[in-house]
Design a protein around this motif. Structure first.
Motif, mmCIF file in Angstrom:
data_model
loop_
_atom_site.group_PDB
_atom_site.id
_atom_site.type_symbol
_atom_site.label_atom_id
_atom_site.label_comp_id
_atom_site.label_asym_id
_atom_site.label_seq_id
_atom_site.Cartn_x
_atom_site.Cartn_y
_atom_site.Cartn_z
ATOM 1 N N ASP A 58 0.737 -1.397 -0.053
ATOM 2 C CA ASP A 58 0.044 0.053 0.105
ATOM 3 C C ASP A 58 1.047 1.337 -0.028
ATOM 4 O OD1 ASP A 58 -2.345 -1.541 0.054
ATOM 5 O OD2 ASP A 58 -2.359 -1.515 2.293
ATOM 6 N N CYS A 59 2.149 1.123 0.162
ATOM 7 C CA CYS A 59 3.055 2.334 -0.159
ATOM 8 C C CYS A 59 2.812 3.029 -1.247
ATOM 9 C CB CYS A 59 4.493 1.854 0.244
ATOM 10 S SG CYS A 59 5.613 3.321 0.568
ATOM 11 N N PRO A 60 2.235 4.410 -1.183
ATOM 12 C CA PRO A 60 2.152 5.050 -2.266
ATOM 13 C C PRO A 60 3.503 5.809 -3.068
ATOM 14 C CG PRO A 60 1.519 6.374 -0.557
ATOM 15 C CD PRO A 60 2.080 5.218 -0.112
ATOM 16 N N LYS A 61 4.138 5.009 -3.976
ATOM 17 C CA LYS A 61 5.463 5.595 -4.492
ATOM 18 C C LYS A 61 5.273 5.361 -6.132
ATOM 19 C CE LYS A 61 7.520 1.029 -3.494
ATOM 20 N NZ LYS A 61 6.457 0.266 -2.908
ATOM 21 N N VAL A 62 6.126 6.083 -6.748
ATOM 22 C CA VAL A 62 6.301 6.042 -8.038
ATOM 23 C C VAL A 62 7.665 6.287 -8.514
ATOM 24 C CG1 VAL A 62 5.588 8.541 -8.680
ATOM 25 C CG2 VAL A 62 5.275 6.726 -10.361
ATOM 26 N N LYS A 63 8.142 5.727 -9.458
ATOM 27 C CA LYS A 63 9.779 5.965 -9.731
ATOM 28 C C LYS A 63 9.744 6.660 -11.094
ATOM 29 C CE LYS A 63 14.063 3.837 -9.972
ATOM 30 N NZ LYS A 63 14.796 2.376 -9.820
ATOM 31 N N LEU A 64 9.896 8.172 -11.314
ATOM 32 C CA LEU A 64 10.314 8.810 -12.341
ATOM 33 C C LEU A 64 11.609 9.199 -12.640
ATOM 34 C CD1 LEU A 64 7.283 11.175 -11.526
ATOM 35 C CD2 LEU A 64 7.287 9.251 -13.059
ATOM 36 N N GLY A 65 12.018 8.915 -13.857
ATOM 37 C CA GLY A 65 13.399 9.065 -14.188
ATOM 38 C C GLY A 65 14.353 8.409 -13.361
ATOM 39 N N GLY A 66 14.168 7.285 -12.631
ATOM 40 C CA GLY A 66 15.288 6.977 -11.936
ATOM 41 C C GLY A 66 15.095 7.267 -10.461
ATOM 42 N N LYS A 67 14.289 8.016 -10.197
ATOM 43 C CA LYS A 67 14.079 8.835 -8.804
ATOM 44 C C LYS A 67 12.654 8.453 -8.261
ATOM 45 C CE LYS A 67 14.725 13.091 -6.530
ATOM 46 N NZ LYS A 67 15.215 14.621 -6.506
ATOM 47 N N TRP A 68 12.816 8.153 -6.941
ATOM 48 C CA TRP A 68 11.432 7.858 -6.218
ATOM 49 C C TRP A 68 10.830 8.981 -5.680
ATOM 50 C CZ3 TRP A 68 9.054 3.400 -6.598
ATOM 51 C CH2 TRP A 68 9.922 2.109 -6.986
ATOM 52 N N TYR A 69 9.643 9.047 -5.986
ATOM 53 C CA TYR A 69 8.548 10.140 -5.565
ATOM 54 C C TYR A 69 7.384 9.418 -4.934
ATOM 55 C CZ TYR A 69 11.211 13.215 -8.371
ATOM 56 O OH TYR A 69 12.270 14.107 -9.095
ATOM 57 N N PHE A 70 6.710 10.432 -4.045
ATOM 58 C CA PHE A 70 5.693 10.024 -3.077
ATOM 59 C C PHE A 70 4.619 11.183 -3.141
ATOM 60 C CE2 PHE A 70 9.994 8.376 -1.636
ATOM 61 C CZ PHE A 70 9.636 7.093 -1.621
ATOM 62 N N LYS A 71 3.394 10.766 -3.270
ATOM 63 C CA LYS A 71 2.303 11.614 -3.164
ATOM 64 C C LYS A 71 2.281 11.982 -1.782
ATOM 65 C CE LYS A 71 -0.057 9.849 -7.130
ATOM 66 N NZ LYS A 71 -1.417 9.322 -7.829
ATOM 67 N N ALA A 72 2.240 13.351 -1.549
ATOM 68 C CA ALA A 72 2.457 13.942 -0.131
ATOM 69 C C ALA A 72 1.158 13.350 0.847
ATOM 70 C CB ALA A 72 2.674 15.329 -0.103
ATOM 71 N N GLU A 73 -0.103 13.672 0.412
ATOM 72 C CA GLU A 73 -0.991 13.434 1.003
ATOM 73 C C GLU A 73 -1.448 11.880 1.234
ATOM 74 O OE1 GLU A 73 -3.095 15.504 2.732
ATOM 75 O OE2 GLU A 73 -1.557 17.172 2.230
ATOM 76 N N GLU A 74 -1.304 11.331 0.217
ATOM 77 C CA GLU A 74 -1.245 9.723 0.383
ATOM 78 C C GLU A 74 -0.279 9.108 1.202
ATOM 79 O OE1 GLU A 74 -1.789 7.614 -3.349
ATOM 80 O OE2 GLU A 74 -2.872 9.175 -4.245
ATOM 81 N N MET A 75 1.010 9.765 1.249
ATOM 82 C CA MET A 75 2.038 9.090 2.188
ATOM 83 C C MET A 75 1.650 9.446 3.585
ATOM 84 S SD MET A 75 4.710 7.272 2.510
ATOM 85 C CE MET A 75 5.590 6.797 1.071
ATOM 86 N N LYS A 76 1.030 10.455 3.763
ATOM 87 C CA LYS A 76 0.932 11.150 5.181
ATOM 88 C C LYS A 76 -0.095 9.848 5.776
ATOM 89 C CE LYS A 76 1.383 15.860 4.696
ATOM 90 N NZ LYS A 76 0.396 17.265 4.479
ATOM 91 N N ASP A 77 -1.418 9.779 4.798
ATOM 92 C CA ASP A 77 -2.247 8.894 5.373
ATOM 93 C C ASP A 77 -1.827 7.540 5.431
ATOM 94 O OD1 ASP A 77 -4.192 10.796 5.311
ATOM 95 O OD2 ASP A 77 -4.690 10.358 3.220
ATOM 96 N N PHE A 78 -0.792 6.838 4.548
ATOM 97 C CA PHE A 78 -0.041 5.650 4.593
ATOM 98 C C PHE A 78 0.549 5.418 5.777
ATOM 99 C CE2 PHE A 78 3.522 3.280 4.227
ATOM 100 C CZ PHE A 78 3.059 1.892 3.881
ATOM 101 N N LEU A 79 1.383 6.312 6.407
ATOM 102 C CA LEU A 79 2.173 6.279 7.240
ATOM 103 C C LEU A 79 1.344 6.286 8.832
ATOM 104 C CD1 LEU A 79 4.968 9.058 6.483
ATOM 105 C CD2 LEU A 79 5.152 6.553 6.675
ATOM 106 N N LEU A 80 0.248 7.060 8.925
ATOM 107 C CA LEU A 80 -0.703 6.871 10.028
ATOM 108 C C LEU A 80 -1.267 5.462 10.120
ATOM 109 C CD1 LEU A 80 -2.073 10.534 9.809
ATOM 110 C CD2 LEU A 80 -0.283 9.756 11.472
ATOM 111 N N LYS A 81 -1.809 5.232 9.012
ATOM 112 C CA LYS A 81 -2.364 3.779 8.918
ATOM 113 C C LYS A 81 -0.952 2.593 9.282
ATOM 114 C CE LYS A 81 -4.626 0.434 5.940
ATOM 115 N NZ LYS A 81 -4.840 -0.067 4.788
ATOM 116 N N TRP A 82 0.172 2.948 8.823
ATOM 117 C CA TRP A 82 1.121 1.911 8.988
ATOM 118 C C TRP A 82 1.839 1.904 10.429
ATOM 119 C CZ3 TRP A 82 6.061 2.790 10.752
ATOM 120 C CH2 TRP A 82 6.991 1.425 10.452
#
Length: 89
Positions: A58-82
């Motif tokens: 469920d970790c919201p991540k995407v790799k763009l051009g060889g670099k990992w990015y995380f959608k800020a709002e989705e990651m906040k929600d994920f971290l609290l759930k985690w």
């Protein structure tokens, strides 16, 4: 001899509250975080993130051009759930 007893529920609640507080205080309207921003906001090293939740399905991540990015709002929600899920283990 000194003996220390720690109430695990209290520690987990304090950790969750502190994560929420820091996320709220550090919100600069960023849409995406890179791995450096994620490490800063979680106070975890990159290797710790990879060992603990990076590969969680469920970790919201995407790799763009060889670099990992995380959608800020989705990651906040994920971290609290985690954090909540960690209490169950």
């Amino acid at each position: 001899m000194i003996e220390v007893n720690v109430d695990q529920d209290t520690v987990e609640k304090l950790t969750k509250d502190e994560i929420q507080k820091r996320l709220s205080e550090a919100d600069f309207d960023l849409v995406l975080w890179d791995k450096h921003e994620l490490t800063r906001r979680t106070c975890m090293s990159w290797s710790t993130i990879q060992k603990t939740f990076f590969y969680h399905p469920d970790c919201p991540k995407v790799k763009l051009g060889g670099k990992w990015y995380f959608k800020a709002e989705e990651m906040k929600d994920f971290l609290l759930k985690w954090v909540e899920e960690q209490k169950e283990d």
